[in-house]
Scaffold this active site. Structure first.
Site, short mmCIF file in Angstrom:
data_model
loop_
_atom_site.label_atom_id
_atom_site.label_comp_id
_atom_site.label_asym_id
_atom_site.label_seq_id
_atom_site.Cartn_x
_atom_site.Cartn_y
_atom_site.Cartn_z
N LYS A 1 0.84 -1.20 0.00
CA LYS A 1 0.00 0.00 0.00
C LYS A 1 0.87 1.25 0.00
O LYS A 1 0.61 2.20 -0.75
CB LYS A 1 -0.93 -0.02 1.23
CG LYS A 1 -2.07 -1.01 1.10
CD LYS A 1 -2.80 -1.26 2.42
CE LYS A 1 -3.86 -2.36 2.22
NZ LYS A 1 -4.47 -2.81 3.48
N GLN B 1 -4.78 -1.37 9.67
CA GLN B 1 -4.68 -2.71 9.09
C GLN B 1 -5.30 -3.74 10.03
O GLN B 1 -4.95 -3.80 11.21
CB GLN B 1 -3.20 -3.03 8.82
CG GLN B 1 -2.97 -4.35 8.11
CD GLN B 1 -3.50 -4.35 6.67
OE1 GLN B 1 -3.33 -3.37 5.94
NE2 GLN B 1 -4.14 -5.44 6.28
N ASP C 1 -11.21 2.89 4.18
CA ASP C 1 -11.61 1.48 4.10
C ASP C 1 -13.13 1.34 4.08
O ASP C 1 -13.65 0.26 3.78
CB ASP C 1 -11.06 0.71 5.32
CG ASP C 1 -9.92 -0.23 4.95
OD1 ASP C 1 -9.74 -0.51 3.74
OD2 ASP C 1 -9.21 -0.69 5.86
#
Ligand code: NDP
Length: 297
Positions: free
Chosen positions: A54, A98, A121
């Site tokens: 990422k 994460q 997200d």
């Protein structure tokens, strides 16, 4: 193989190029650089690989990448303080924590501490609610990537029968919301579904998001259906190493489906590309600027 291969790698490269071009324009015309902060708690090897990828791709499209690697025993209060600081930082337009988090941390509490406008997200309860009610939301990256692949292939999806196998909050449920938003007739299947083969056989679009290697055989697929395989499963290979397979028996299903995503090289690359698209969208929204067309649902 008779099915059209849906090349997620190529689609992701195209999406990243569009994002990069818009990032250049933002810098030149508005003096802005979108910034993405990724928070990793602990040393889970798979998470470290994802976070590294990422960060690299963020920089490649011209955005600023901020990594916060915290020890596995980080106290919840300290993690929440990190998120508050990122919420308040004007250089940061997107924040991603994460998952999975170590078990002593409450994932819901942590995710819901992120400013929903920076929740790239799309897991914050506000964004879940906005998506569920058909309002402008930050959309979870994996389902968004699947939707983009489907739109590229079919144009309109209205009236199609879609079956989503899996009802997780990060893939199955938001995928179903997106397909409903496209006016598909949507069924969500799960481990308690009765006669799953018959349910899947109805589908013009099958989304497999289960996490069981090659569980969907060709006999479940209506001839000509579009099959999107979200699963990522590592299994032993003949040479004693391991290899990645999806939730779909790719070799057999590609003989009957109309179109299919491979694993790897299908949905996976789209997920990170959509994260970058979401960060760009968040930056545009934060500054009251027009959003680029087609980067979200
Ligand atoms: P979860 O484990 O959270 O959810 C799995 C779902 O599958 C559950 O709803 C479960 O049902 C259902 N399920 C389990 N067994 C069966 C069965 N025998 N028949 C029907 N349904 C079943 O997984 P995720 O949604 O997080 O991930 C799914 C897969 O997608 C994984 O392989 C994951 O690695 C992959 N993934 C890939 C991404 C990418 O970028 N390509 C991103 C995210 C995930 P129930 O609710 O009843 O238990």
């Amino acid at each position: 193989m008779t099915a059209t291969l849906i090349d997620g790698k190529a689609s992701a490269a195209t999406l990243r190029a569009r994002v990069a071009a818009h990032v250049t324009r933002l810098r030149e015309e508005n003096g802005l650089t979108p910034g993405l902060a990724v928070v990793l708690v602990g040393e889970d090897p798979a998470s470290q690989v994802y976070v590294g990828a990422k960060g690299r791709q963020t920089v490649e499209v011209g955005m600023a990448s901020f990594e916060h690697r915290l020890p596995a025993d980080t106290a919840e209060a300290d993690l929440l303080a990190t998120i508050r600081a990122l919420n308040a930082d004007p250089k940061i337009h997107g924040i991603l924590v994460q998952l999975p988090l170590p078990s002593h941390l409450d994932s819901d509490l942590v995710i819901n501490a992120i400013d929903p406008a920076k929740d790239v997200d799309g897991f914050h309860i506000s964004n879940v609610g906005l998506l569920g009610t058909g309002q402008k939301a930050m959309v979870p990256c994996t389902p968004l990537g699947c939707l983009m692949l489907l739109r590229d292939l079919h144009g309109t999806l209205a009236g199609m029968e879609a079956v989503v196998i899996g009802r997780s909050n990060i893939v199955g449920k938001p995928m179903a919301s997106l397909l409903l938003g496209e006016s598909c007739t949507v069924t969500i299947a799960h481990s308690r579904t009765r006669d799953l083969p018959a349910v899947v056989r109805r589908a013009d679009i099958v989304i497999a998001a289960v996490g069981r290697p090659e569980m969907v055989p060709a006999s479940w697929i209506k001839p000509g259906a579009t099959v999107i395989d979200v699963g990522i499963n590592r299994i032993p290979a003949a040479d004693g190493k391991t290899r990645l397979v999806g939730d779909v028996d790719f070799a057999a299903v590609s003989a009957i489906a109309g179109a299919i995503t491979p694993v790897p090289g299908g949905v996976g690359p789209m997920t990170i590309a959509c994260l970058l698209a979401n960060t760009l969208t968040a930056c545009c929204r934060a500054h009251g600027l027009a959003e680029p067309e087609g980067l979200t649902a």
